[in-house]
Motif scaffolding. Structure first.
Motif, mmCIF file in Angstrom:
data_model
loop_
_atom_site.group_PDB
_atom_site.id
_atom_site.type_symbol
_atom_site.label_atom_id
_atom_site.label_comp_id
_atom_site.label_asym_id
_atom_site.label_seq_id
_atom_site.Cartn_x
_atom_site.Cartn_y
_atom_site.Cartn_z
ATOM 1 N N PRO A 143 0.812 -1.226 0.000
ATOM 2 C CA PRO A 143 0.000 0.000 0.000
ATOM 3 C C PRO A 143 0.844 1.274 0.000
ATOM 4 C CG PRO A 143 -0.753 -1.540 1.689
ATOM 5 C CD PRO A 143 0.568 -2.033 1.202
ATOM 6 N N GLN A 168 2.000 2.020 -3.591
ATOM 7 C CA GLN A 168 0.934 2.533 -4.447
ATOM 8 C C GLN A 168 0.659 4.006 -4.174
ATOM 9 O OE1 GLN A 168 -0.214 1.240 -6.969
ATOM 10 N NE2 GLN A 168 -2.271 1.955 -7.434
ATOM 11 N N SER A 180 -3.060 2.065 -12.622
ATOM 12 C CA SER A 180 -2.278 2.763 -11.598
ATOM 13 C C SER A 180 -2.389 4.273 -11.772
ATOM 14 C CB SER A 180 -0.806 2.342 -11.671
ATOM 15 O OG SER A 180 -0.668 0.964 -11.410
ATOM 16 N N GLN A 239 -5.111 6.852 -0.376
ATOM 17 C CA GLN A 239 -4.573 5.905 -1.344
ATOM 18 C C GLN A 239 -4.086 4.604 -0.719
ATOM 19 O OE1 GLN A 239 -1.779 7.541 -4.153
ATOM 20 N NE2 GLN A 239 -3.232 9.043 -4.933
ATOM 21 N N SER A 276 -5.918 1.216 -1.907
ATOM 22 C CA SER A 276 -5.045 0.215 -2.516
ATOM 23 C C SER A 276 -5.139 -1.117 -1.774
ATOM 24 C CB SER A 276 -3.595 0.715 -2.514
ATOM 25 O OG SER A 276 -2.714 -0.299 -2.926
ATOM 26 N N ASN A 335 -8.424 -2.910 -2.599
ATOM 27 C CA ASN A 335 -8.287 -3.462 -3.934
ATOM 28 C C ASN A 335 -7.373 -4.690 -3.937
ATOM 29 O OD1 ASN A 335 -6.239 -3.107 -6.606
ATOM 30 N ND2 ASN A 335 -8.409 -3.193 -7.060
#
Length: 416
Positions: A130, A133, A334, A346, A350, A353
């Motif tokens: 994470p 990302q 991305s 984020q 992330s 997901n």
């Protein structure tokens, strides 16, 4: 007479940003070690007398923490300095792989000790993923995000082509311990490079971890494009892993020339990944999310080609196109994610997901194991190809998939 200071100019390319170059260097070095790890891990289990059951246990203990702790990693990626998280995560991974290398080298490795080291490595990955990302949008201006994502993947994709060959040579000439030690060293070097990058924690309200998780889940559910992409991705990843990774070698063994031809198929797929990265350096589509969804459907091609036992050159072409499609999908996704999710969320977005896609691993393998008792491998391969196509087609029917598009420098803000 005083003159107004000229505003700082945006770099023409991400390569002109020193922090980005360090970030890519750390990723490349870490990938160079990680590419050798799967083969070294397998042979460390084999060398201590383990079989398929032992290797399965080791792989499971490496994967399980990324499912259990990924959400916690996402929360802390939104609360703490991502540079510090990346430093500590890579350092923890280095310690785990170093300990494993020592036990293998001294002959004290057991299935339990190898699994324990895998558990620690998996836990480290739960915090690294994470933070990575969320880091890109802090290092690179919004208009350069796609180029930066492609540049980040270019060297790591090259390593995926060369890494397994180098690992096989290293293990054959020495033993698995040296390959594991190399992996540990690369994690340590990456940790040093990542320390001190300008990745400070985004501003966030002072609340507890559970409150942050609840807020993250609410934010995830409120973004239709995000949860529908995650749901479709879970199905797609499960079908791809089941078809390509599990059934592909078996079909190649029965219908083609076995390991030789399967090696060519995997090489074609890896070359496709590299080609996809080069495509993303030149092509910058406006409809980012729609392109990501459509490009991911290319993964159905090699599964269908194998199921229909097409001539090997056609299977290789299908695998090449699948690699191109996958890399285009990853870079486009991305970029869309980084442009449309606020910095302060984020890490958690992330993580939610990522949990969906990681659940696809046991789901895909488990369902396929049951399905092969009812149907032939070729039939299951066709079913996997159909699932990938259907998941992409249904995701394209979501209106929000066509609204998450490239942001221009003038378009500030984020989607709700």
């Amino acid at each position: 007479m005083q003159t107004a200071a000229a505003p700082p100019q945006t770099p023409r390319t991400p390569w002109r940003i020193p922090a980005f170059r360090r970030f890519v260097s750390a990723s490349l070095i870490s990938a160079a070690g990680s590419a050798t790890a799967p083969l070294a891990l397998a042979y460390s289990v084999i060398e201590q007398g383990g079989g398929a059951d032992s290797l399965g246990l080791v792989l499971a203990t490496n994967t399980l923490p990324t499912i259990v702790f990924l959400l916690i990693g996402g929360v802390y990626a939104d609360r703490l300095s991502r540079s510090r998280i990346l430093f500590l995560g890579n350092l923890l991974a280095a310690a785990a792989q170093g300990a494993l290398a020592v036990t293998v080298a001294t002959g004290h490795a057991t299935t339990a000790s190898i699994a324990a080291c895998g558990l620690v490595s998996g836990t480290a990955a739960s915090f690294i993923v994470p933070a990575v990302q969320g880091a890109m949008a802090q290092l690179v201006p919004a208009e350069h995000l796609q180029e930066a994502n492609a540049l980040l993947r270019l060297p790591t994709n090259a390593v995926k082509v060369l890494g397994p060959v180098a690992a096989g040579f290293l293990v054959a000439v020495t033993d698995a311990a040296w390959a594991l030690a190399w992996d540990a060293a690369t994690f340590a070097v990456a940790a040093v490079l990542l320390l001190g990058l300008p990745l400070e924690a985004p501003p966030a309200p002072a609340s507890g971890v559970l409150a942050d998780l609840r807020a993250g889940w609410a934010g995830f559910r409120s973004r239709t494009w995000l949860w529908t992409y995650t749901a479709a991705g879970t199905v797609l990843v499960a079908a791809w892993l089941a078809g390509f990774q599990l059934l592909g070698p078996l079909v190649a063994d029965r219908e083609y020339a076995g390991a030789r031809d399967w090696g060519l198929v995997q090489a074609a797929f890896s070359c496709g990944l590299l080609a996809g990265t080069l495509v993303c350096l030149r092509w910058k589509p406006y409809r980012l999310l729609a392109v990501a969804v459509a490009a991911s459907a290319a993964l159905a091609l090699p599964l269908a080609a194998l199921a229909l036992t097409l001539p090997l050159p056609l299977v290789l072409a299908a695998a090449l196109l699948a690699g191109v499609g996958l890399d285009v999908a990853i870079v486009a996704w991305s970029t869309a994610f980084q442009q449309h999710v606020p910095q302060a969320e984020q890490g958690r977005m992330s993580a939610f997901n990522g949990v969906g896609e990681r659940l696809a691993i046991p789901l895909g393998y488990g369902i396929t194991a049951l399905a092969t008792h009812l149907w032939t491998g070729r039939t299951v391969l066709l079913a996997c190809a159909a699932l990938i196509t259907a998941a992409a087609a249904l995701n394209l029917c979501v209106p929000d998939a066509h609204r998450v598009n490239r942001r221009t420098p003038e378009a500030q803000g984020v989607t709700p």
